[in-house]
Design an enzyme around this catalytic site. Structure first.
Site, PDB file in Angstrom:
ATOM      1  N   CYS A  60       0.819  -1.148  -0.102  1.00  0.00           N
ATOM      2  CA  CYS A  60      -0.084  -0.016  -0.162  1.00  0.00           C
ATOM      3  C   CYS A  60       0.810   1.207  -0.091  1.00  0.00           C
ATOM      4  CB  CYS A  60      -0.973  -0.191   1.285  1.00  0.00           C
ATOM      5  SG  CYS A  60      -1.930  -1.297   1.214  1.00  0.00           S
ATOM      6  N   ALA A  61       1.943   1.372   0.907  1.00  0.00           N
ATOM      7  CA  ALA A  61       2.801   2.265   0.978  1.00  0.00           C
ATOM      8  C   ALA A  61       3.452   2.528  -0.396  1.00  0.00           C
ATOM      9  CB  ALA A  61       3.615   2.093   1.990  1.00  0.00           C
TER      10      ALA A  61
END
Length: 168
Positions: A60-61
């Site tokens: 996600c990051a």
């Protein structure tokens, strides 16, 4: 209902992503300053919705970092990163990473964004969070491209999303 996997294990979402050519549903999400933002706030711009389960996971990051880098070079386009993380966590991440080219918005209040876009996990360990997805909209809010990533730990197809923008 769509089925995606998490490390090979299948789980369902509450529906399906909006179809290409359809009008995107309006939404109300929460910005880092706790104000409300809706799709209409971005009227007249192309929009990339980068949607994911939680900013506190590596994939996600990375999607936020990648779209932040790509967004710097896009004309008349806003990249909106959406999760159910608290706005404080989203702000902390952006501050620590120097993320400045995307808009972070949270669906933490009621999850209505995930429900209306059909991407909330209906079961499994991530139940209630959003499945990793990308939805690209033109200036009129029409869906140009959508992808629900089949394996949750995989990154989205950045090139396909950006190509949809350039072809619009």
């Amino acid at each position: 209902m769509a089925t995606v996997t998490l490390k090979g294990n299948p789980f369902n979402t509450v529906g399906n992503l909006p179809a290409n050519g359809s009008q995107a549903a309006d939404f109300t999400l929460v910005a880092n300053d706790l104000s409300s933002k809706s799709l209409s706030d971005f009227s007249g711009k192309k929009v990339v919705l980068n949607i994911f389960p939680s900013i506190d996971t590596g994939t996600c990051a990375q999607s936020v970092r990648q779209f932040n880098e790509e967004a710097a070079e896009l004309d008349n386009t806003t990249v909106i990163c959406v999760s159910r993380d608290l706005p404080f966590a989203q702000g902390r991440f952006c501050g620590a990473e120097g993320i400045e080219n995307v808009v972070m918005l949270s669906d933490f209040r009621d999850g209505s964004f995930g429900q209306s876009y059909g991407l909330t996990f209906a079961d499994g360990p991530l139940q209630g969070l959003h499945s990793r997805s990308v939805v690209v909209l033109n200036e009129n809010g029409q869906v140009l491209y959508s992808e629900q990533v089949a394996e949750t730990v995989d990154e989205p197809n950045y090139k396909a999303a950006l190509t949809a923008l350039l072809d619009a």
